[in-house]
Design a protein around this motif. Structure first.
Motif, short mmCIF file in Angstrom:
data_model
loop_
_atom_site.label_atom_id
_atom_site.label_comp_id
_atom_site.label_asym_id
_atom_site.label_seq_id
_atom_site.Cartn_x
_atom_site.Cartn_y
_atom_site.Cartn_z
N LYS A 43 12.95 0.24 5.00
CA LYS A 43 12.13 -0.36 3.93
C LYS A 43 11.45 0.69 3.06
N GLU A 44 11.09 0.27 1.85
CA GLU A 44 10.22 1.09 1.03
C GLU A 44 8.84 0.44 0.95
N GLY A 45 7.83 1.16 1.47
CA GLY A 45 6.45 0.68 1.36
C GLY A 45 5.73 1.45 0.28
N CYS A 46 5.40 2.70 0.59
CA CYS A 46 4.55 3.50 -0.30
C CYS A 46 5.33 4.48 -1.17
N ALA A 47 6.51 4.88 -0.73
CA ALA A 47 7.32 5.91 -1.40
C ALA A 47 6.57 7.23 -1.52
N GLY A 49 5.46 8.89 1.79
CA GLY A 49 5.35 9.48 3.12
C GLY A 49 4.20 9.00 3.96
N ASP A 50 3.52 7.93 3.51
CA ASP A 50 2.28 7.53 4.17
C ASP A 50 2.41 6.39 5.15
N CYS A 51 3.44 5.50 4.98
CA CYS A 51 3.42 4.24 5.73
C CYS A 51 4.48 4.16 6.83
N GLY A 52 5.50 5.01 6.78
CA GLY A 52 6.50 5.05 7.84
C GLY A 52 7.54 3.95 7.79
N ALA A 53 7.48 3.05 6.78
CA ALA A 53 8.43 1.92 6.74
C ALA A 53 9.87 2.40 6.54
N CYS A 75 11.95 8.20 2.26
CA CYS A 75 11.53 8.00 0.86
C CYS A 75 11.26 9.31 0.15
S1 FES Z 1 8.01 4.23 2.14
FE1 FES Z 1 6.09 4.67 3.02
S2 FES Z 1 6.54 6.48 4.17
FE2 FES Z 1 8.33 6.10 3.07
#
Ligand code: FES
Ligand SMILES: Cc1cc2nc3c(=O)[nH]c(=O)nc-3n(C[C@H](O)[C@H](O)[C@H](O)COP(=O)(O)OP(=O)(O)OC[C@H]3O[C@@H](n4cnc5c(N)ncnc54)[C@H](O)[C@@H]3O)c2cc1C
Ligand code: FES
Length: 501
Positions: A43-47, A49-53, A75
């Motif tokens: 998944k893409e969450g934050c793009a 490096g912060d959320c780990g998705a 990401c």
């Molecule tokens: S999308 Fe959040 S760390 Fe990559």
């Protein structure tokens, strides 16, 4: 220098070979997985490096012929960096090895109700699996440490941590043979001494070079001094995903073996510039437990798996965590331009905000850090709004040298207090030639107001920063005494007596 690149990015994706050309060099691995391969489990969450998705597993052959395997945030990884590597996504997790672990984790996530909307779940699963596979899951705290770079907005973490604890109980199988076979397979898709890739980017032609030795890197950077060096891409990746910067020439440092060594000679440790934070962790913790604690709280596991010591210095950030620690330890930095190598004190590298003592075409080769002598005491403490995975408001690192009770040398280094990581010279002078007692601390605290006039920003006000810096000097005195531990710390095993370095 030999240039034997084919212009095609060759890697394994879930065990199957891929040969990719014609995509921009700054295409992220996540974009490629989702948009070209339709592997939408990642998944893409934050793009950023912060959320780990977006966590995936990446394997590569290491210098000794073995396999290096790590979880990365896809990401902010560029696709050409995958050349010669193997990428494993959540869809095929455990297929190469560890199938029992993957199945147990899946069952535990279901049994513990560790997923609600499910958006974060693939990232947690890949990260937990990677940590288990690397033997890093033992107790509850280790599970929490390993998922500090993963965010969930629904479940509340408790059930996810419990699923991780259940996985920690699953024995790992002996997979050495499979690892060696994969390492051999990967070594066959290497492209020679320098991988070269060229394609149209968003704003014109883009060139990507990935040298494997430091001499080739020096030649390449001398020939292209305007190139962007990319080590772990935990900063550079965001220049693309958040700032949409055009990067016409990129040189990847992550394959340069000479920059990945940690060597020790005569009580001095040499860290190659491309040593990742994860790789440096144990050695830093061995120099002093506060360094271990600082690294535990540095970003999340996936970012530590990618980010490098050289990148943390060369980015010139005033709020990087390592520079104050390394300055307090009297570290030196080695720089190379073409065939010329020079070493300078790390504190002299930072000239002004955004300005370092680094010429065009010059790069960081290594950081030389002395261990502590028996008569030296060290302290490092990161102050941030969030305990895990946050940027410092203030980073403090101190080293005092004693002759009996008297302080004979003081090095007090701070991040977040000025436009660069910086020593507090007036406060250091206030400590010299006297015992490190309450009076000395008061004098240093007063002098700190002469050393720094910190900025106010979203992380902290100027007054907060100064007060905090002053209080940290007192905390060091308390921690050196016989009092109770003055902070929460995984590395804390009791009072910090003078005898503990
Ligand atoms: S999308 Fe959040 S760390 Fe990559
Ligand atoms: C989610 C997240 C959390 C973070 N948390 C922290 C944190 O807690 N503490 C902290 O200090 N930082 C943090 N960072 C910042 C970053 O991870 C670190 O600064 C990291 O050390 C950068 O290293 P890198 O290899 O990824 O650098 P890159 O992004 O590859 O490069 C950074 C800069 O350094 C240059 N560079 C890299 N290597 C060299 C070299 N050998 N010689 C010359 N120039 C070079 C690049 O050209 C670029 O200008 C975080 C970043 C993210 C995305
Ligand atoms: S289950 Fe919804 S974000 Fe984690």
């Amino acid at each position: 220098m030999s240039d034997t690149g084919t212009g095609t990015i060759r890697f394994l994706l879930n065990g199957e070979p891929r040969a990719v050309s014609g995509v921009a060099a700054t295409t992220t691995l996540l974009q490629y997985l989702r948009e070209s391969e339709h592997l939408t489990g990642t998944k893409e969450g934050c793009a950023e490096g912060d959320c780990g998705a977006c966590t995936v597993l990446v394997s590569e052959a290491d210098a000794s012929g073995g396999l290096k395997r790590r979880a990365l945030n896809s990401c902010i990884q560029f696709l050409p960096a995958m050349n010669g590597r193997a990428v494993e996504t959540v869809e095929k997790l455990g297929a190469h090895r560890g199938a029992a672990g993957a199945a147990s984790l899946r069952d535990a996530m279901v049994d513990m109700h560790a997923s609600q909307c499910g958006f974060c779940t693939p990232g947690f699963v890949v990260q937990l699996f990677a940590a288990w596979d690397a033997g890093k899951l033992s107790d509850r705290q280790s599970v929490k440490d390993q998922i500090s770079g993963n965010l969930c907005r629904c479940t509340g973490y408790g059930p996810i941590v419990e699923a991780g604890e259940a996985l920690a109980q699953v024995p790992r199988a002996d997979v050495l043979g499979e690892d060696l076979a994969l390492a051999r397979q990967l070594s066959q898709i290497q492209n020679g001494a320098v991988f070269r890739y060229e394609a149209d980017g968003p704003a014109g032609r883009q060139l990507w070079f990935a040298p494997e030795n430091v001499d080739d890197l020096a030649d390449l950077y001398a020939a292209h001094p305007d190139a962007t060096l990319v080590a772990g891409a935990t900063d550079v990746g965001l220049w693309v995903t958040k700032q949409h910067r055009d990067l016409p020439i990129l040189i990847d440092l992550s394959k340069v073996q000479d920059l990945q060594m940690i060597e020790e000679r005569l009580n001095v440790v040499y860290f190659g510039a491309a040593v990742t934070h994860a790789e440096a962790f144990a050695t830093l913790a061995d120099i002093h437990r506060d360094l271990g604690e600082t690294m535990r709280r540095f970003a999340g596991a996936q970012t530590r798996n990618a980010g490098t010591m050289g990148g943390n210095i060369a980015n010139g950030s005033p709020i990087g965590d390592l520079p104050p620690c390394l300055i307090a330890l009297a570290s030196r930095v080695y720089l190379r331009k073409a065939d010329d190598i020079r070493a300078i004190d790390l504190e002299d590298f930072f000239l002004d905000y955004g300005r370092q003592d680094r010429a065009p075409g010059e790069f960081v080769v290594a950081i030389e850090t002395p261990r502590l002598d028996a008569n030296q005491r060290f302290f490092a403490h990161k102050i941030s709004k969030r305990f895990d995975s946050d940027i410092s408001a203030v980073m403090a690192a101190f080293r005092l040298t004693f002759d009996g009770d008297l302080v004979t040398e003081a090095r007090l280094a701070f991040g977040g207090m000025a436009g660069t990581p910086k020593r507090a010279e007036a406060a250091e002078a206030a400590l010299l030639g006297r015992p490190f007692d309450e009076g000395a601390v008061r004098a240093a605290q007063v002098a700190l107001a002469d050393d720094f006039q910190p900025l106010s920003d979203m992380r902290a006000s100027s007054a907060y920063r100064l007060k905090t810096a002053q209080n940290l000097v007192e905390r060091f005195r308390l921690e050196l005494g016989d009092g109770a531990p003055a902070r929460l710390s995984a590395f804390e095993t009791g009072p910090r007596t003078r005898g503990v370095a």
